[in-house]
Design an enzyme around this catalytic site. Structure first.
Site, PDB file in Angstrom:
ATOM      1  N   SER A 127       0.843  -1.203   0.000  1.00 23.20           N
ATOM      2  CA  SER A 127       0.000   0.000   0.000  1.00 23.20           C
ATOM      3  C   SER A 127       0.874   1.248   0.000  1.00 23.20           C
ATOM      4  O   SER A 127       1.985   1.246   0.550  1.00 23.20           O
ATOM      5  CB  SER A 127      -0.859  -0.013   1.265  1.00 23.20           C
ATOM      6  OG  SER A 127      -1.477   1.238   1.444  1.00 23.20           O
ATOM      7  N   TYR A 151      -1.710  -0.913  10.849  1.00 23.32           N
ATOM      8  CA  TYR A 151      -2.000  -1.504   9.531  1.00 23.32           C
ATOM      9  C   TYR A 151      -0.837  -1.253   8.568  1.00 23.32           C
ATOM     10  O   TYR A 151      -0.308  -2.172   7.946  1.00 23.32           O
ATOM     11  CB  TYR A 151      -3.302  -0.925   8.949  1.00 23.32           C
ATOM     12  CG  TYR A 151      -3.450  -1.192   7.468  1.00 23.32           C
ATOM     13  CD1 TYR A 151      -3.617  -2.490   6.990  1.00 23.32           C
ATOM     14  CD2 TYR A 151      -3.386  -0.152   6.532  1.00 23.32           C
ATOM     15  CE1 TYR A 151      -3.724  -2.744   5.627  1.00 23.32           C
ATOM     16  CE2 TYR A 151      -3.492  -0.395   5.175  1.00 23.32           C
ATOM     17  CZ  TYR A 151      -3.661  -1.689   4.719  1.00 23.32           C
ATOM     18  OH  TYR A 151      -3.747  -1.938   3.368  1.00 23.32           O
ATOM     19  N   LYS A 155       2.144  -3.859   6.769  1.00 23.04           N
ATOM     20  CA  LYS A 155       2.525  -3.954   5.343  1.00 23.04           C
ATOM     21  C   LYS A 155       4.030  -3.727   5.173  1.00 23.04           C
ATOM     22  O   LYS A 155       4.689  -4.433   4.399  1.00 23.04           O
ATOM     23  CB  LYS A 155       1.755  -2.915   4.518  1.00 23.04           C
ATOM     24  CG  LYS A 155       0.274  -3.174   4.405  1.00 23.04           C
ATOM     25  CD  LYS A 155       0.012  -4.360   3.503  1.00 23.04           C
ATOM     26  CE  LYS A 155      -1.468  -4.712   3.456  1.00 23.04           C
ATOM     27  NZ  LYS A 155      -1.755  -5.967   2.751  1.00 23.04           N
TER      28      LYS A 155
HETATM   29  P1  NAD Z   1     -10.964  -7.085   1.488  1.00 21.73           P
HETATM   30  O1  NAD Z   1     -11.123  -7.066   2.957  1.00 21.73           O
HETATM   31  O2  NAD Z   1     -12.171  -6.884   0.651  1.00 21.73           O
HETATM   32  O3  NAD Z   1     -10.264  -8.449   1.039  1.00 21.73           O
HETATM   33  C1  NAD Z   1      -9.362  -9.161   1.846  1.00 21.73           C
HETATM   34  C2  NAD Z   1      -9.851 -10.605   1.901  1.00 21.73           C
HETATM   35  O4  NAD Z   1      -8.948 -11.368   2.694  1.00 21.73           O
HETATM   36  C3  NAD Z   1     -11.233 -10.738   2.516  1.00 21.73           C
HETATM   37  O5  NAD Z   1     -12.039 -11.513   1.656  1.00 21.73           O
HETATM   38  C4  NAD Z   1     -10.977 -11.453   3.834  1.00 21.73           C
HETATM   39  O6  NAD Z   1     -12.063 -12.294   4.191  1.00 21.73           O
HETATM   40  C5  NAD Z   1      -9.718 -12.219   3.524  1.00 21.73           C
HETATM   41  N1  NAD Z   1      -8.876 -12.537   4.685  1.00 21.73           N
HETATM   42  C6  NAD Z   1      -8.464 -11.689   5.655  1.00 21.73           C
HETATM   43  N2  NAD Z   1      -7.680 -12.345   6.521  1.00 21.73           N
HETATM   44  C7  NAD Z   1      -7.574 -13.626   6.091  1.00 21.73           C
HETATM   45  C8  NAD Z   1      -6.907 -14.786   6.561  1.00 21.73           C
HETATM   46  N3  NAD Z   1      -6.172 -14.759   7.675  1.00 21.73           N
HETATM   47  N4  NAD Z   1      -7.034 -15.932   5.862  1.00 21.73           N
HETATM   48  C9  NAD Z   1      -7.784 -15.971   4.738  1.00 21.73           C
HETATM   49  N5  NAD Z   1      -8.434 -14.920   4.256  1.00 21.73           N
HETATM   50  C10 NAD Z   1      -8.329 -13.754   4.919  1.00 21.73           C
HETATM   51  O7  NAD Z   1      -9.846  -6.008   1.116  1.00 21.73           O
HETATM   52  P2  NAD Z   1      -9.368  -5.494  -0.308  1.00 21.73           P
HETATM   53  O8  NAD Z   1      -9.736  -4.065  -0.390  1.00 21.73           O
HETATM   54  O9  NAD Z   1      -9.792  -6.419  -1.362  1.00 21.73           O
HETATM   55  O10 NAD Z   1      -7.793  -5.544  -0.099  1.00 21.73           O
HETATM   56  C11 NAD Z   1      -7.016  -6.634  -0.544  1.00 21.73           C
HETATM   57  C12 NAD Z   1      -5.575  -6.416  -0.118  1.00 21.73           C
HETATM   58  O11 NAD Z   1      -5.097  -5.187  -0.668  1.00 21.73           O
HETATM   59  C13 NAD Z   1      -5.385  -6.287   1.392  1.00 21.73           C
HETATM   60  O12 NAD Z   1      -4.189  -6.936   1.743  1.00 21.73           O
HETATM   61  C14 NAD Z   1      -5.269  -4.799   1.622  1.00 21.73           C
HETATM   62  O13 NAD Z   1      -4.512  -4.501   2.768  1.00 21.73           O
HETATM   63  C15 NAD Z   1      -4.555  -4.372   0.350  1.00 21.73           C
HETATM   64  N6  NAD Z   1      -4.794  -2.960   0.024  1.00 21.73           N
HETATM   65  C16 NAD Z   1      -6.086  -2.527  -0.146  1.00 21.73           C
HETATM   66  C17 NAD Z   1      -6.329  -1.194  -0.438  1.00 21.73           C
HETATM   67  C18 NAD Z   1      -7.738  -0.683  -0.609  1.00 21.73           C
HETATM   68  O14 NAD Z   1      -7.933   0.523  -0.629  1.00 21.73           O
HETATM   69  N7  NAD Z   1      -8.749  -1.538  -0.769  1.00 21.73           N
HETATM   70  C19 NAD Z   1      -5.255  -0.299  -0.572  1.00 21.73           C
HETATM   71  C20 NAD Z   1      -3.950  -0.781  -0.391  1.00 21.73           C
HETATM   72  C21 NAD Z   1      -3.736  -2.131  -0.108  1.00 21.73           C
HETATM   73  C1  UD1 Z   2      -7.051   5.338   3.606  1.00 19.76           C
HETATM   74  C2  UD1 Z   2      -6.089   4.839   4.657  1.00 19.76           C
HETATM   75  C3  UD1 Z   2      -4.916   4.159   3.993  1.00 19.76           C
HETATM   76  C4  UD1 Z   2      -5.407   3.046   3.068  1.00 19.76           C
HETATM   77  C5  UD1 Z   2      -6.400   3.623   2.064  1.00 19.76           C
HETATM   78  C6  UD1 Z   2      -7.004   2.547   1.222  1.00 19.76           C
HETATM   79  C7  UD1 Z   2      -6.345   6.381   6.557  1.00 19.76           C
HETATM   80  C8  UD1 Z   2      -5.716   7.492   7.339  1.00 19.76           C
HETATM   81  N1  UD1 Z   2      -5.644   5.952   5.486  1.00 19.76           N
HETATM   82  O1  UD1 Z   2      -6.363   6.264   2.775  1.00 19.76           O
HETATM   83  O2  UD1 Z   2      -4.052   3.604   4.960  1.00 19.76           O
HETATM   84  O3  UD1 Z   2      -4.328   2.443   2.385  1.00 19.76           O
HETATM   85  O4  UD1 Z   2      -7.456   4.269   2.775  1.00 19.76           O
HETATM   86  O5  UD1 Z   2      -7.706   3.090   0.156  1.00 19.76           O
HETATM   87  O6  UD1 Z   2      -7.412   5.883   6.875  1.00 19.76           O
HETATM   88  N2  UD1 Z   2     -12.476  11.767   3.184  1.00 19.76           N
HETATM   89  C9  UD1 Z   2     -13.478  12.649   3.536  1.00 19.76           C
HETATM   90  N3  UD1 Z   2     -14.609  12.149   4.106  1.00 19.76           N
HETATM   91  C10 UD1 Z   2     -14.786  10.806   4.345  1.00 19.76           C
HETATM   92  C11 UD1 Z   2     -13.750   9.923   3.981  1.00 19.76           C
HETATM   93  C12 UD1 Z   2     -12.612  10.439   3.414  1.00 19.76           C
HETATM   94  O7  UD1 Z   2     -13.342  13.859   3.332  1.00 19.76           O
HETATM   95  O8  UD1 Z   2     -15.832  10.423   4.871  1.00 19.76           O
HETATM   96  C13 UD1 Z   2     -11.256  12.306   2.541  1.00 19.76           C
HETATM   97  C14 UD1 Z   2      -9.980  12.010   3.298  1.00 19.76           C
HETATM   98  O9  UD1 Z   2      -9.686  13.024   4.220  1.00 19.76           O
HETATM   99  C15 UD1 Z   2      -8.966  11.936   2.137  1.00 19.76           C
HETATM  100  C16 UD1 Z   2      -9.795  11.388   0.968  1.00 19.76           C
HETATM  101  O10 UD1 Z   2     -11.139  11.643   1.296  1.00 19.76           O
HETATM  102  O11 UD1 Z   2      -8.528  13.222   1.795  1.00 19.76           O
HETATM  103  C17 UD1 Z   2      -9.605   9.895   0.756  1.00 19.76           C
HETATM  104  O12 UD1 Z   2      -9.839   9.203   1.986  1.00 19.76           O
HETATM  105  P1  UD1 Z   2      -9.885   7.606   2.059  1.00 19.76           P
HETATM  106  O13 UD1 Z   2     -10.782   7.088   1.012  1.00 19.76           O
HETATM  107  O14 UD1 Z   2     -10.191   7.224   3.474  1.00 19.76           O
HETATM  108  O15 UD1 Z   2      -8.400   7.165   1.654  1.00 19.76           O
HETATM  109  P2  UD1 Z   2      -6.990   7.580   2.297  1.00 19.76           P
HETATM  110  O16 UD1 Z   2      -7.161   8.454   3.475  1.00 19.76           O
HETATM  111  O17 UD1 Z   2      -6.136   8.072   1.191  1.00 19.76           O
END
Ligand code: NAD
Ligand code: UD1
Length: 349
Positions: A127, A151, A155
């Site tokens: 991330s 979190y 990572k």
């Molecule tokens: P998500 O929660 O929808 O998907 C994660 C999946 O992993 C879920 O289905 C959950 O049930 C499963 N899981 C969690 N722990 C587990 C375990 N111990 N064993 C088996 N399954 C398990 O999240 P996502 O948004 O799809 O994210 C996927 C990956 O990408 C995560 O590692 C997350 O940290 C990373 N990531 C997500 C974002 C984002 O904004 N969505 C941003 C940066 C990184």
């Molecule tokens: C957040 C997480 C980051 C994670 C990412 C996944 C925090 C501090 N960071 O990032 O670790 O990897 O999500 O996508 O939680 N905002 C509003 N109102 C809301 C929600 C968000 O104004 O109700 C604003 C936030 O201040 C930010 C932007 O929208 O400026 C995006 O927010 P968000 O979607 O939560 O993502 P990140 O903060 O970038």
């Protein structure tokens, strides 16, 4: 490439389910392990509906070595895409042990099972949150790391473990070295264009896009915009939003790169997956109102602790070495997020 079997951990989740669709459509066989801690099995039924193909599903936990060993003995896995993990920043501050156990220990168990099965190709979900403070709002892979919550630290720790694992290969002169891509996602949003799969957060969403969608559909009354006094073009926070389908295509490019010349002698490399440009909160609201023809009521609220003013990717390395770049526009992201939200007002429930 076709006919290879990919293990997708966390494949029932938001990004994982989109990855399953793209992998199946590219001709891969897909095995999923997911404990359904933050997802529903219905997502994989929808994957089947979209592609006409099924994944092999194991309901299990990556911390359960026995399940992984069984899975690796039954399937000839070429590469693991490792999505499984917990991802809520606030929750990670309240339950750090749970986050480290699930994310860090879970990855260790997975890596041991992979090593025993001699499966050494890995694409890891990292991330942008691993980056530390910086003078520039545009982040490149060589920038210093310095996550500020459990979190993000989970990572960064996993990235360290994976770099150590790869470095050990050159000491031991391993004949089958690890090949590892660390993909640092910026802000994935949107959904598959069918509207059949998408993000289905539990409870009240923390992230901007699902919150805006739920306001537009009337589930939530209004959005709080966290701060309008940042030194940005309109005072609200700027982020690099990337369509989830573009994002998962980057994983398929990473699988190809791991099999190619650049990783012939193994290695562990980080790549930013972002669009390379930022959008403000107000720009997201405007795009949403334009595409959906609905009002998104909002109020200005205080800044959220831990938020940066501006953060977006330098995506050049992924273009150069993975031949990948984001293609979809903000309007695509918003239209697809809205299609998913309006077709599935209660998510998968
Ligand atoms: P998500 O929660 O929808 O998907 C994660 C999946 O992993 C879920 O289905 C959950 O049930 C499963 N899981 C969690 N722990 C587990 C375990 N111990 N064993 C088996 N399954 C398990 O999240 P996502 O948004 O799809 O994210 C996927 C990956 O990408 C995560 O590692 C997350 O940290 C990373 N990531 C997500 C974002 C984002 O904004 N969505 C941003 C940066 C990184
Ligand atoms: C957040 C997480 C980051 C994670 C990412 C996944 C925090 C501090 N960071 O990032 O670790 O990897 O999500 O996508 O939680 N905002 C509003 N109102 C809301 C929600 C968000 O104004 O109700 C604003 C936030 O201040 C930010 C932007 O929208 O400026 C995006 O927010 P968000 O979607 O939560 O993502 P990140 O903060 O970038």
């Amino acid at each position: 490439m076709n006919g290879q079997t990919i293990l997708v951990t966390g494949g029932a989740g938001y990004i994982g389910s989109h990855a399953c669709v793209e992998l199946l459509e590219a001709g891969f066989n897909v095995v999923v392990i997911d404990n359904l801690a933050n997802s529903k099995i219905e997502s994989l039924n929808r994957v089947r509906q979209i592609t006409g193909q099924a994944v092999t599903f194991y309901q299990g936990d990556i911390r359960d070595k026995q399940v992984l060993t069984e899975l690796f003995s039954k399937h000839e896995i070429s590469t693991v895409i490792h999505f499984a993990g917990l991802k809520a920043v606030g929750e990670s501050c309240e339950q750090p042990l749970n986050y480290y156990h699930n994310n860090v220990y879970g990855t260790l168990v997975l890596l041991e099972a992979m090593r025993e099965a001699n499966v050494k190709q890995l694409v890891f979900s990292s991330s942008a949150t691993v980056y530390g403070e910086s003078d520039s709002a545009q982040y490149s892979e060589h920038f210093p790391l310095g996550p500020i919550n459990p979190y993000g630290r989970s990572k960064a720790m996993i990235e360290d473990i994976l770099r150590d694992l790869s470095a050990a290969d050159s000491i031991t002169k391993s004949a089958s070295p690890w090949k590892i891509a660390l993909l640092r996602y910026f802000n994935p949003i949107g959904a598959h264009e069918s509207g059949l799969i998408g993000e289905d957060p539990n409870g009240i969403p923390n992230n901007l896009m699902p919150y805006v969608s739920q306001v537009a559909i009337g589930k939530l009354a209004q959005l709080s915009v966290f701060g309008d006094d940042y030194p940005t073009r309109d005072g609200t926070g700027i982020r690099d939003y990337i369509h989830v389908v573009d994002l998962v295509k980057g994983h398929i490019k990473a699988i190809a790169a791991l099999a190619g010349e650049g990783f012939r002698h193994g290695g562990c490399k980080a790549y930013n997956l972002g669009a390379g440009r930022g959008c403000s909160v107000l720009e997201i609201i405007n795009a949403f109102e334009k595409v959906t023809d609905r009002k998104v009521p909002y109020q200005i609220a205080p800044r959220r602790a831990g938020d940066l003013a501006e953060c977006y990717a330098n995506p050049e390395l992924a273009l150069k070495e993975l031949q990948w770049q984001a293609e979809k526009t903000l309007d695509d992201m918003v239209a697809d997020a809205w299609r998913w939200q309006s077709k599935n007002p209660a998510g998968y429930a």
